[in-house]
Design a protein around this motif. Structure first.
Motif, PDB file in Angstrom:
ATOM      1  N   VAL A  51      36.880  65.138 -11.934  1.00 23.86           N
ATOM      2  CA  VAL A  51      36.294  66.488 -11.989  1.00 23.86           C
ATOM      3  C   VAL A  51      34.808  66.379 -12.295  1.00 23.86           C
ATOM      4  CG1 VAL A  51      36.213  68.687 -13.230  1.00 23.86           C
ATOM      5  CG2 VAL A  51      38.401  67.649 -12.719  1.00 23.86           C
ATOM      6  N   ALA A  52      34.473  65.555 -13.283  1.00 22.69           N
ATOM      7  CA  ALA A  52      33.073  65.396 -13.668  1.00 22.69           C
ATOM      8  C   ALA A  52      32.246  64.883 -12.495  1.00 22.69           C
ATOM      9  CB  ALA A  52      32.971  64.454 -14.864  1.00 22.69           C
ATOM     10  N   GLU A  53      32.777  63.908 -11.777  1.00 24.72           N
ATOM     11  CA  GLU A  53      32.067  63.364 -10.614  1.00 24.72           C
ATOM     12  C   GLU A  53      31.872  64.438  -9.540  1.00 24.72           C
ATOM     13  OE1 GLU A  53      32.467  59.798  -7.287  1.00 24.72           O
ATOM     14  OE2 GLU A  53      34.103  60.134  -8.695  1.00 24.72           O
ATOM     15  N   ALA A  58      28.568  68.381  -6.739  1.00 19.21           N
ATOM     16  CA  ALA A  58      28.420  69.747  -6.238  1.00 19.21           C
ATOM     17  C   ALA A  58      27.093  70.364  -6.670  1.00 19.21           C
ATOM     18  CB  ALA A  58      29.584  70.620  -6.723  1.00 19.21           C
ATOM     19  N   HIS A  59      26.570  69.881  -7.796  1.00 20.33           N
ATOM     20  CA  HIS A  59      25.279  70.386  -8.284  1.00 20.33           C
ATOM     21  C   HIS A  59      24.123  69.502  -7.861  1.00 20.33           C
ATOM     22  CE1 HIS A  59      26.526  73.842 -10.639  1.00 20.33           C
ATOM     23  NE2 HIS A  59      27.636  73.181 -10.890  1.00 20.33           N
ATOM     24  N   ASN A  60      24.395  68.562  -6.967  1.00 17.55           N
ATOM     25  CA  ASN A  60      23.339  67.709  -6.425  1.00 17.55           C
ATOM     26  C   ASN A  60      22.555  67.021  -7.543  1.00 17.55           C
ATOM     27  OD1 ASN A  60      21.845  66.547  -4.367  1.00 17.55           O
ATOM     28  ND2 ASN A  60      20.536  68.346  -4.054  1.00 17.55           N
ATOM     29  N   ALA A  61      23.281  66.589  -8.587  1.00 13.11           N
ATOM     30  CA  ALA A  61      22.642  66.058  -9.786  1.00 13.11           C
ATOM     31  C   ALA A  61      22.205  64.606  -9.653  1.00 13.11           C
ATOM     32  CB  ALA A  61      23.596  66.207 -10.974  1.00 13.11           C
ATOM     33  N   THR A  70      31.678  69.537  -3.019  1.00 14.21           N
ATOM     34  CA  THR A  70      31.591  71.002  -2.926  1.00 14.21           C
ATOM     35  C   THR A  70      32.316  71.628  -4.118  1.00 14.21           C
ATOM     36  OG1 THR A  70      33.669  71.204  -1.712  1.00 14.21           O
ATOM     37  CG2 THR A  70      31.656  70.837  -0.397  1.00 14.21           C
ATOM     38  N   ARG A  71      32.153  72.927  -4.259  1.00 13.99           N
ATOM     39  CA  ARG A  71      32.897  73.635  -5.300  1.00 13.99           C
ATOM     40  C   ARG A  71      34.396  73.544  -5.031  1.00 13.99           C
ATOM     41  NH1 ARG A  71      30.049  76.468  -8.859  1.00 13.99           N
ATOM     42  NH2 ARG A  71      31.678  77.997  -9.297  1.00 13.99           N
ATOM     43  N   GLU A  77      40.024  69.076  -7.941  1.00 12.33           N
ATOM     44  CA  GLU A  77      40.127  68.111  -9.038  1.00 12.33           C
ATOM     45  C   GLU A  77      40.591  68.777 -10.330  1.00 12.33           C
ATOM     46  OE1 GLU A  77      40.172  65.046  -8.516  1.00 12.33           O
ATOM     47  OE2 GLU A  77      39.163  64.872  -6.589  1.00 12.33           O
ATOM     48  N   LEU A  78      40.190  70.033 -10.559  1.00 12.59           N
ATOM     49  CA  LEU A  78      40.678  70.755 -11.741  1.00 12.59           C
ATOM     50  C   LEU A  78      42.195  70.973 -11.668  1.00 12.59           C
ATOM     51  CD1 LEU A  78      37.791  73.306 -12.289  1.00 12.59           C
ATOM     52  CD2 LEU A  78      38.557  71.561 -13.923  1.00 12.59           C
TER      53      LEU A  78
END
Length: 119
Positions: A51-53, A58-61, A70-71, A77-78
Motif C-alpha cells: 500500500v505504501a509503495e 500514485a503521488h509521484n513521490a 494509480t489511486r 492494495e488496501l
C-alpha cells in the motif's frame, strides 16, 4: 426469493475469508499452529508495504520512477491489507466474526455513541 437462502453481504464476506483461510491451511504444509499465526500476522506488514509503495507511486513521490501507480492501485492494495487482516484474525480466533463485530461496535461507540448518550 425462489427458495435460495438470503445472505447478507457481511455473511458472504466472512464465508469468502473462511474459504481463503481453508485453502491456505491446506496448501501451507509443515507449519505449526504458532508458525501459521505468526506468518499470517507478518503478511499484514508485507501487504501494508505494498500500500505504501502504491501510494508513494500514485503521488509521484519518487522522481526516478515517476507516477508508477494509480489511486485504483492504492485501493486494491488496501483491500489486500483488509482481507489479509481478516484471514489472520480468522486463523487466530475461532470466533473471529464475533470478535470483529464487538471491537467495531466498541470503536463506533467511542466516537459516535448511541443518540442521547454523551461522547
Amino acid at each position: 426469493m425462489n427458495g435460495e437462502a438470503h445472505h447478507e453481504p457481511r455473511d458472504e464476506m466472512w464465508e469468502q475469508v473462511r474459504r481463503i483461510r481453508t485453502w491456505l491451511d491446506a496448501n501451507t504444509g509443515g507449519q505449526t499452529e504458532t508458525e501459521r499465526e505468526l506468518l499470517r500476522v507478518l503478511k499484514i506488514g508485507e501487504e501494508f508495504g505494498e500500500v505504501a509503495e502504491a501510494l508513494h507511486g500514485a503521488h509521484n513521490a519518487n522522481p526516478r520512477k515517476g507516477a508508477s501507480h494509480t489511486r485504483a492501485d492504492v485501493s486494491k492494495e488496501l483491500v489486500d491489507v483488509a482481507v489479509t487482516t481478516l484471514i489472520a484474525l480468522d486463523t487466530i480466533d475461532p470466533e473471529a466474526r464475533k470478535a470483529f463485530d464487538a471491537r467495531l461496535q466498541h470503536l463506533v461507540d467511542r466516537v459516535a455513541p448511541p443518540s442521547g448518550e454523551p461522547a
